[in-house]
Design a protein around this motif. Structure first.
Motif, PDB file in Angstrom:
ATOM      1  N   LEU A 184      57.916  45.048  34.964  1.00  0.00           N
ATOM      2  CA  LEU A 184      57.891  43.914  35.879  1.00  0.00           C
ATOM      3  C   LEU A 184      56.522  43.250  35.847  1.00  0.00           C
ATOM      4  O   LEU A 184      55.495  43.917  35.688  1.00  0.00           O
ATOM      5  CB  LEU A 184      58.198  44.387  37.307  1.00  0.00           C
ATOM      6  CG  LEU A 184      59.570  45.039  37.503  1.00  0.00           C
ATOM      7  CD1 LEU A 184      59.591  45.842  38.787  1.00  0.00           C
ATOM      8  CD2 LEU A 184      60.667  43.988  37.521  1.00  0.00           C
ATOM      9  N   ARG A 185      56.529  41.949  36.012  1.00  0.00           N
ATOM     10  CA  ARG A 185      55.267  41.215  36.044  1.00  0.00           C
ATOM     11  C   ARG A 185      54.663  41.310  37.444  1.00  0.00           C
ATOM     12  O   ARG A 185      55.355  41.149  38.449  1.00  0.00           O
ATOM     13  CB  ARG A 185      55.500  39.754  35.682  1.00  0.00           C
ATOM     14  CG  ARG A 185      54.191  38.945  35.593  1.00  0.00           C
ATOM     15  CD  ARG A 185      54.474  37.489  35.258  1.00  0.00           C
ATOM     16  NE  ARG A 185      55.230  37.356  34.025  1.00  0.00           N
ATOM     17  CZ  ARG A 185      54.704  37.440  32.808  1.00  0.00           C
ATOM     18  NH1 ARG A 185      53.395  37.665  32.663  1.00  0.00           N
ATOM     19  NH2 ARG A 185      55.449  37.314  31.731  1.00  0.00           N
ATOM     20  N   THR A 186      53.362  41.582  37.511  1.00  0.00           N
ATOM     21  CA  THR A 186      52.636  41.585  38.779  1.00  0.00           C
ATOM     22  C   THR A 186      51.556  40.510  38.735  1.00  0.00           C
ATOM     23  O   THR A 186      50.850  40.365  37.742  1.00  0.00           O
ATOM     24  CB  THR A 186      51.986  42.954  39.048  1.00  0.00           C
ATOM     25  OG1 THR A 186      51.052  43.239  38.015  1.00  0.00           O
ATOM     26  CG2 THR A 186      53.021  44.058  39.112  1.00  0.00           C
ATOM     27  N   VAL A 187      51.493  39.742  39.812  1.00  0.00           N
ATOM     28  CA  VAL A 187      50.452  38.722  39.936  1.00  0.00           C
ATOM     29  C   VAL A 187      49.673  39.036  41.201  1.00  0.00           C
ATOM     30  O   VAL A 187      50.201  38.948  42.316  1.00  0.00           O
ATOM     31  CB  VAL A 187      51.055  37.297  40.015  1.00  0.00           C
ATOM     32  CG1 VAL A 187      49.944  36.270  40.117  1.00  0.00           C
ATOM     33  CG2 VAL A 187      51.942  37.031  38.808  1.00  0.00           C
ATOM     34  N   ASP A 188      48.409  39.444  41.026  1.00  0.00           N
ATOM     35  CA  ASP A 188      47.574  39.858  42.143  1.00  0.00           C
ATOM     36  C   ASP A 188      46.557  38.753  42.449  1.00  0.00           C
ATOM     37  O   ASP A 188      45.916  38.213  41.536  1.00  0.00           O
ATOM     38  CB  ASP A 188      46.858  41.166  41.800  1.00  0.00           C
ATOM     39  CG  ASP A 188      46.081  41.711  42.973  1.00  0.00           C
ATOM     40  OD1 ASP A 188      46.658  42.473  43.758  1.00  0.00           O
ATOM     41  OD2 ASP A 188      44.890  41.344  43.098  1.00  0.00           O
ATOM     42  N   SER A 189      46.420  38.411  43.733  1.00  0.00           N
ATOM     43  CA  SER A 189      45.526  37.313  44.105  1.00  0.00           C
ATOM     44  C   SER A 189      44.064  37.633  43.802  1.00  0.00           C
ATOM     45  O   SER A 189      43.236  36.728  43.681  1.00  0.00           O
ATOM     46  CB  SER A 189      45.686  36.998  45.597  1.00  0.00           C
ATOM     47  OG  SER A 189      45.369  38.132  46.393  1.00  0.00           O
ATOM     48  N   ASN A 190      43.738  38.907  43.660  1.00  0.00           N
ATOM     49  CA  ASN A 190      42.357  39.296  43.364  1.00  0.00           C
ATOM     50  C   ASN A 190      42.123  39.588  41.885  1.00  0.00           C
ATOM     51  O   ASN A 190      41.035  39.318  41.368  1.00  0.00           O
ATOM     52  CB  ASN A 190      41.972  40.533  44.178  1.00  0.00           C
ATOM     53  CG  ASN A 190      41.876  40.244  45.661  1.00  0.00           C
ATOM     54  OD1 ASN A 190      41.146  39.347  46.092  1.00  0.00           O
ATOM     55  ND2 ASN A 190      42.638  40.982  46.459  1.00  0.00           N
ATOM     56  N   ASN A 215      46.496  45.708  39.256  1.00  0.00           N
ATOM     57  CA  ASN A 215      45.668  45.174  38.173  1.00  0.00           C
ATOM     58  C   ASN A 215      44.193  45.532  38.348  1.00  0.00           C
ATOM     59  O   ASN A 215      43.304  44.719  38.118  1.00  0.00           O
ATOM     60  CB  ASN A 215      45.846  43.648  38.075  1.00  0.00           C
ATOM     61  CG  ASN A 215      47.298  43.249  37.947  1.00  0.00           C
ATOM     62  OD1 ASN A 215      48.080  43.950  37.305  1.00  0.00           O
ATOM     63  ND2 ASN A 215      47.661  42.154  38.588  1.00  0.00           N
ATOM     64  N   GLN A 216      43.946  46.790  38.760  1.00  0.00           N
ATOM     65  CA  GLN A 216      42.576  47.251  39.002  1.00  0.00           C
ATOM     66  C   GLN A 216      41.953  47.894  37.774  1.00  0.00           C
ATOM     67  O   GLN A 216      40.845  48.400  37.847  1.00  0.00           O
ATOM     68  CB  GLN A 216      42.566  48.272  40.157  1.00  0.00           C
ATOM     69  CG  GLN A 216      42.970  47.689  41.503  1.00  0.00           C
ATOM     70  CD  GLN A 216      43.145  48.785  42.539  1.00  0.00           C
ATOM     71  OE1 GLN A 216      44.133  49.497  42.528  1.00  0.00           O
ATOM     72  NE2 GLN A 216      42.158  48.920  43.412  1.00  0.00           N
ATOM     73  N   GLY A 217      42.660  47.921  36.670  1.00  0.00           N
ATOM     74  CA  GLY A 217      42.127  48.570  35.479  1.00  0.00           C
ATOM     75  C   GLY A 217      42.285  50.075  35.522  1.00  0.00           C
ATOM     76  O   GLY A 217      41.542  50.792  34.860  1.00  0.00           O
ATOM     77  N   CYS A 218      43.254  50.568  36.309  1.00  0.00           N
ATOM     78  CA  CYS A 218      43.486  52.014  36.394  1.00  0.00           C
ATOM     79  C   CYS A 218      44.409  52.455  35.257  1.00  0.00           C
ATOM     80  O   CYS A 218      45.204  51.674  34.737  1.00  0.00           O
ATOM     81  CB  CYS A 218      44.131  52.372  37.722  1.00  0.00           C
ATOM     82  SG  CYS A 218      43.126  51.929  39.162  1.00  0.00           S
ATOM     83  N   PHE A 219      44.312  53.743  34.902  1.00  0.00           N
ATOM     84  CA  PHE A 219      45.130  54.268  33.819  1.00  0.00           C
ATOM     85  C   PHE A 219      45.931  55.488  34.267  1.00  0.00           C
ATOM     86  O   PHE A 219      46.337  56.295  33.454  1.00  0.00           O
ATOM     87  CB  PHE A 219      44.231  54.624  32.621  1.00  0.00           C
ATOM     88  CG  PHE A 219      43.642  53.393  31.977  1.00  0.00           C
ATOM     89  CD1 PHE A 219      44.309  52.747  30.960  1.00  0.00           C
ATOM     90  CD2 PHE A 219      42.428  52.874  32.431  1.00  0.00           C
ATOM     91  CE1 PHE A 219      43.779  51.614  30.374  1.00  0.00           C
ATOM     92  CE2 PHE A 219      41.897  51.740  31.845  1.00  0.00           C
ATOM     93  CZ  PHE A 219      42.569  51.096  30.815  1.00  0.00           C
ATOM     94  N   GLY A 271      44.685  41.144  49.992  1.00  0.00           N
ATOM     95  CA  GLY A 271      45.207  40.216  48.995  1.00  0.00           C
ATOM     96  C   GLY A 271      46.718  40.141  49.032  1.00  0.00           C
ATOM     97  O   GLY A 271      47.382  40.737  49.888  1.00  0.00           O
ATOM     98  N   THR A 272      47.241  39.409  48.076  1.00  0.00           N
ATOM     99  CA  THR A 272      48.691  39.228  47.959  1.00  0.00           C
ATOM    100  C   THR A 272      49.127  39.641  46.565  1.00  0.00           C
ATOM    101  O   THR A 272      48.493  39.274  45.568  1.00  0.00           O
ATOM    102  CB  THR A 272      49.094  37.758  48.212  1.00  0.00           C
ATOM    103  OG1 THR A 272      48.675  37.385  49.514  1.00  0.00           O
ATOM    104  CG2 THR A 272      50.586  37.577  48.088  1.00  0.00           C
ATOM    105  N   LEU A 273      50.219  40.381  46.521  1.00  0.00           N
ATOM    106  CA  LEU A 273      50.768  40.833  45.250  1.00  0.00           C
ATOM    107  C   LEU A 273      52.180  40.292  45.124  1.00  0.00           C
ATOM    108  O   LEU A 273      53.006  40.460  46.018  1.00  0.00           O
ATOM    109  CB  LEU A 273      50.784  42.368  45.181  1.00  0.00           C
ATOM    110  CG  LEU A 273      51.369  42.989  43.916  1.00  0.00           C
ATOM    111  CD1 LEU A 273      50.455  42.724  42.732  1.00  0.00           C
ATOM    112  CD2 LEU A 273      51.585  44.482  44.109  1.00  0.00           C
ATOM    113  N   ILE A 274      52.488  39.637  44.022  1.00  0.00           N
ATOM    114  CA  ILE A 274      53.848  39.157  43.732  1.00  0.00           C
ATOM    115  C   ILE A 274      54.391  39.959  42.561  1.00  0.00           C
ATOM    116  O   ILE A 274      53.718  40.115  41.532  1.00  0.00           O
ATOM    117  CB  ILE A 274      53.853  37.655  43.413  1.00  0.00           C
ATOM    118  CG1 ILE A 274      53.369  36.849  44.625  1.00  0.00           C
ATOM    119  CG2 ILE A 274      55.227  37.189  42.982  1.00  0.00           C
ATOM    120  CD1 ILE A 274      53.214  35.376  44.359  1.00  0.00           C
ATOM    121  N   ILE A 275      55.581  40.489  42.716  1.00  0.00           N
ATOM    122  CA  ILE A 275      56.228  41.272  41.667  1.00  0.00           C
ATOM    123  C   ILE A 275      57.557  40.607  41.339  1.00  0.00           C
ATOM    124  O   ILE A 275      58.378  40.346  42.222  1.00  0.00           O
ATOM    125  CB  ILE A 275      56.472  42.731  42.123  1.00  0.00           C
ATOM    126  CG1 ILE A 275      55.157  43.358  42.627  1.00  0.00           C
ATOM    127  CG2 ILE A 275      57.063  43.564  40.990  1.00  0.00           C
ATOM    128  CD1 ILE A 275      55.354  44.724  43.259  1.00  0.00           C
TER     129      ILE A 275
END
Length: 397
Positions: free
Chosen positions: A274-280, A306-310, A389-393
Motif C-alpha cells: 500500500l502507498r503511504t503519504v506522510d505529511s512529515n 516513512n522514518q527510514g526504519c528497517f 502529522g497526517t498519514l494517508i494510506i
C-alpha cells in the motif's frame, strides 16, 4: 459371367447405400399426431400454475413442443418435453385484458412436424373476484362473502370489484391493503404486540418473547415503553434492553456476519503493498495483516511513517469501526503503541510511541490518520520528542 456378377453387386450396394441414407421421413415411416383444442383456466390463476398439457404423439417415441406464437404475448411458457402449459403472467388471466389466449405450437419428431392451435379461455365464473365460482358462492356479487380466514390467498387481486371492497372494514380497500403488504381480511389495528418487539402478535413466532424473531444492532422498531421488552436482554450480555438503551447502546447483538459485511469495507484488499503519504516524511510503501478480531488490522514494515526504519517485526494495530450498519465509511483508532525503529546501519535503533485517530472511506479504500509520535529516551531534547502529522494510506494503483 464374372462381369455380370460385379454389375449386380454394384447395383445392390447402391440401393443399400441410398436406403441407409434416406432422409425422407415418409420413407422412414415416422408419423406425428396432434389436434386443436380449448381449455378453461381456473377462476384465479397464480404464477407458475399448470393450466393444461399439449397433445401430441408419434409412432417413434416422445415428441417435442415449440411455442411458435401466443396472443397476448408472455402469457404462458411451455415445459418443452412433456408439453406442460404454465402461467407466466397471471394478470392476463385475472384482469379484463382479454377473454382468451391463443397459442400456436409446433409438435415435432425428427423432421416430421404438425401444428396445434390451443385456445385458453379466461374463467368468467367469479364476477366478484373472491376466488369462489358462482355455483359454490353464496353471494356471487359480494367479494367478502363467504367469510374467509386470515390465511386465505385465493382471491383475484386484479378484479376491480374485489379490489374496491373492504373485507375487514378497516377503512382501507382490499387492493390498497395488498399493495401495502397488509392482510385484507383482518383489521391490523386490533392486533396487539404483547412483547413490544415491533412485530404484531399474529405474525410473531413468539408473541411473548421480546427477542424473537431475532434482530440485530441497528433495529429500531421496538417499543421502549413495553415492560416485557424493557426487561429482556436481547444481546444476552447480562444488561437489560432498557438499561442498554439508556446507556446509548444497542440492546441487540451484532449480526453473525463475515467481518467484511459488518464493516462494508473489505480489509482483504489491504493485504498487499500500500502507498503511504506522510505529511512529515513523504511517500513510501507498507503492508498489512488482518487481525483475529473483526475490524483489527496491523500495518507493518518500517516505512509505515516513512522514518527510514528497517524493522521487519513492526506491527501497529488500527481499529476500524463503521459509522453505521449500512455505511462503507467509518473511523479508525490507534491506541498508544510502542515500536522501535532500526536505523540504516542496522545496528542502532530508536524507540517511539504512536497514537491517533482518523477515518476510512470504502469507495476509495483509503485511510486518513492524524497521529502523534513521541520519541523515547533520556538523551532526546524535550522540544524534539513529539511529532504530529497526517498519514494517508491507499492502494498503489
Amino acid at each position: 459371367m464374372k462381369t455380370l456378377y460385379k454389375y449386380i453387386a454394384s447395383v445392390l450396394l447402391i440401393v443399400i447405400y441410398v436406403s441407409c441414407n434416406e432422409s425422407d421421413d415418409s420413407i422412414s415411416g415416422i408419423t406425428v399426431n396432434t389436434e386443436d383444442f380449448t381449455i378453461t383456466a381456473p377462476v384465479v390463476v397464480q404464477q407458475r400454475d399448470t393450466l393444461g398439457f399439449l397433445r401430441g404423439s408419434s409412432n417413434s417415441g416422445e415428441v417435442t413442443y415449440t411455442l411458435l406464437s401466443q396472443t397476448p404475448e408472455n402469457s404462458v411458457v411451455l415445459g418443452i418435453r412433456y408439453g406442460e402449459i404454465i402461467a407466466a403472467n397471471p394478470e392476463v388471466f385475472n384482469a379484463d385484458i382479454t377473454n382468451q389466449i391463443n397459442l400456436t405450437v409446433e409438435v415435432k419428431k425428427r423432421n416430421v412436424t404438425r401444428i396445434s392451435n390451443v385456445t385458453i379461455l379466461r374463467n368468467l365464473n367469479d364476477p366478484d373476484g373472491d376466488g369462489i365460482e358462482n355455483n359454490s358462492d353464496t353471494d356471487p356479487n359480494n367479494p367478502c362473502v363467504p367469510l374467509q380466514d386470515l390465511t386465505y390467498t385465493g382471491f383475484n387481486p386484479f378484479n376491480s370489484i374485489w379490489g374496491a371492497a373492504d373485507c375487514d372494514d378497516d377503512g382501507m380497500t382490499n387492493a390498497d391493503e395488498v399493495n401495502s403488504g397488509r392482510n385484507p381480511y383482518i383489521d391490523e389495528s386490533t392486533i396487539g404486540d404483547a412483547d413490544g418487539d415491533g412485530v404484531r402478535d399474529d405474525v410473531d413466532p413468539e408473541p411473548n418473547n421480546p427477542c424473537l424473531p431475532e434482530q440485530f444492532a441497528g433495529y429500531q422498531d421496538f417499543n421502549p415503553e413495553n415492560e416485557v421488552w424493557a426487561m429482556g436482554d436481547c444481546d444476552d450480555d447480562g444488561v437489560s434492553n432498557a438499561d442498554e438503551l439508556a446507556n446509548g447502546e444497542s440492546p441487540y447483538p451484532l449480526p453473525d456476519l463475515p467481518c467484511n459485511e459488518i464493516l462494508n469495507f473489505d480489509l482483504g484488499n489491504y493485504e498487499r503493498e500500500l502507498r503511504t503519504v506522510d505529511s512529515n516524511n513523504g511517500e513510501g510503501v507498507t503492508i498489512g495483516v488482518i487481525g483475529e478480531d473483526c475490524g483489527t488490522f496491523f500495518f507493518t514494515g518500517g516505512s509505515l511513517f516513512n522514518q527510514g526504519c528497517f524493522n521487519e517485526d513492526l506491527s501497529i494495530p488500527f481499529f476500524f469501526t463503521p459509522n453505521d450498519p449500512t455505511s462503507s465509511n467509518g473511523t479508525i483508532v490507534v491506541n498508544l503503541t510502542e515500536y522501535s525503529c532500526l536505523s540504516e546501519d542496522r545496528v542502532s535503533s530508536r524507540l517511539f510511541t504512536v497514537e491517533g485517530f482518523g477515518s476510512y472511506a470504502g469507495a476509495s479504500s483509503t485511510v486518513e490518520f492524524t497521529y502523534t509520535i513521541t520519541e523515547l529516551g533520556d538523551d532526546i531534547p524535550e522540544e524534539e520528542r513529539v511529532t504530529t502529522g497526517t498519514l494517508i494510506i491507499r492502494p498503489l494503483s
